[in-house]
Design an enzyme around this catalytic site. Sequence first.
Site, PDB file in Angstrom:
ATOM      1  N   GLN A   1     -33.712 -22.896  -5.875  1.00  0.00           N
ATOM      2  CA  GLN A   1     -33.288 -21.919  -4.874  1.00  0.00           C
ATOM      3  C   GLN A   1     -34.429 -20.942  -4.542  1.00  0.00           C
ATOM      4  O   GLN A   1     -35.045 -20.366  -5.431  1.00  0.00           O
ATOM      5  CB  GLN A   1     -32.064 -21.142  -5.394  1.00  0.00           C
ATOM      6  CG  GLN A   1     -31.508 -20.125  -4.421  1.00  0.00           C
ATOM      7  CD  GLN A   1     -30.944 -20.760  -3.139  1.00  0.00           C
ATOM      8  OE1 GLN A   1     -30.363 -21.852  -3.168  1.00  0.00           O
ATOM      9  NE2 GLN A   1     -31.130 -20.086  -2.012  1.00  0.00           N
TER      10      GLN A   1
ATOM     11  N   ASP B   1     -34.145 -30.716  -1.015  1.00  0.00           N
ATOM     12  CA  ASP B   1     -34.545 -29.718  -0.007  1.00  0.00           C
ATOM     13  C   ASP B   1     -35.701 -30.235   0.845  1.00  0.00           C
ATOM     14  O   ASP B   1     -36.038 -29.627   1.858  1.00  0.00           O
ATOM     15  CB  ASP B   1     -34.977 -28.404  -0.696  1.00  0.00           C
ATOM     16  CG  ASP B   1     -33.895 -27.330  -0.599  1.00  0.00           C
ATOM     17  OD1 ASP B   1     -32.952 -27.509   0.202  1.00  0.00           O
ATOM     18  OD2 ASP B   1     -33.994 -26.324  -1.324  1.00  0.00           O
TER      19      ASP B   1
ATOM     20  N   LYS C   1     -23.024 -23.452  -2.119  1.00  0.00           N
ATOM     21  CA  LYS C   1     -23.484 -24.842  -2.217  1.00  0.00           C
ATOM     22  C   LYS C   1     -22.691 -25.576  -3.296  1.00  0.00           C
ATOM     23  O   LYS C   1     -22.236 -26.705  -3.089  1.00  0.00           O
ATOM     24  CB  LYS C   1     -24.986 -24.878  -2.558  1.00  0.00           C
ATOM     25  CG  LYS C   1     -25.884 -24.460  -1.395  1.00  0.00           C
ATOM     26  CD  LYS C   1     -27.341 -24.291  -1.828  1.00  0.00           C
ATOM     27  CE  LYS C   1     -28.155 -23.692  -0.690  1.00  0.00           C
ATOM     28  NZ  LYS C   1     -29.557 -23.399  -1.049  1.00  0.00           N
TER      29      LYS C   1
END
Length: 296
Positions: A90, A113, A47
């Site tokens: 994460q 997200d 990422k």
Amino acid sequence: MILDTKTSAEQTIKDLEEVVKKLHSQPHLTIIMVGDNSASAVYVRNKIKTCESIGIKATLLHFAQSWTDELIHEIHRLNADETVHGILVQSPLPSDIPAQEVFDAIHPLKDVDGFSSANIARLYSGDDTGLVPGTPKGIMKILFEYFQMTNDEWRMTNDGEDKTSNLAGKHAVVIGKSTIVGKPLSLMLMHAGVTVTVCHSRTKDLAIHTKMADIIISAVGQKHLIASDMVRPGALVIDVGINVAEEEGRKLSGDCDTDNIATIADITPVPGGVGPMTIAMLLSNVLLAHELQWKN
Ligand code: NAD
């Protein structure tokens, strides 16, 4: 046929790079990672590398271990920092940390997200224009492109003004009901006028459902779950699953018998299918977060 979604993801990333070049301030993503999960470390590196490749600043805050209070305090600090536009925690977090509580601490406009309750509620109410999870967002992009629709055409369909699109009215079978893929995807499909059947680990006779589908989307993580005799000829299969064969040098495969299915239907490959599009959608969400914060 095996579909080339990787080229489309690469083109999407190139288009986003052009957008970044025209911005007056550099978008900045901060990733928080807790612990030393080796798969997560690879995803995070990927990422960061992709962000930096198109001019997005990416910062990693890595805690060897952490506590809920400490994480939430850190997130509040990042929420207040005007130079940070996107915050990503994460997954998976260590099991003793309540993940949803942590996601809910992220400001909804920085929640790239789309896992915070505020953004989930927005999606639930029918608004797909905010920060939504990257994997289902990427799958919808693959579907729009496959059925040759622009986002605007789709929004018109969503508003009920234009029922002529190829995607509306199709029957999709979504396999998996997780909060990061199956559930948000089912909502997005419904908003696009698709008839949705959701299957999961307690579904009896999966094949009965898949054989009736125009579109099968498998997000389970079980190799060879979907065989070619479970697929209607001419259907579209989106393989989201990622399975790692340690005994074959960490070879990746999806949930589907790709080669045999490709002789009767269209299917996305693993690796190189949904994965690259998910990363592209993360970058797209960072730019959207940047834009939303400049508007507010
Ligand atoms: P999860 O473990 O949270 O959910 C799996 C789902 O599969 C559950 O809803 C479960 O009920 C269902 N399931 C389990 N066994 C089943 C069976 N035999 N028949 C039908 N349904 C069954 O997983 P997740 O986080 O949603 O991820 C699913 C898969 O997608 C994993 O392999 C993951 O690695 C992959 N994934 C890929 C990407 C990507 O970018 N390509 C992103 C996210 C997840």
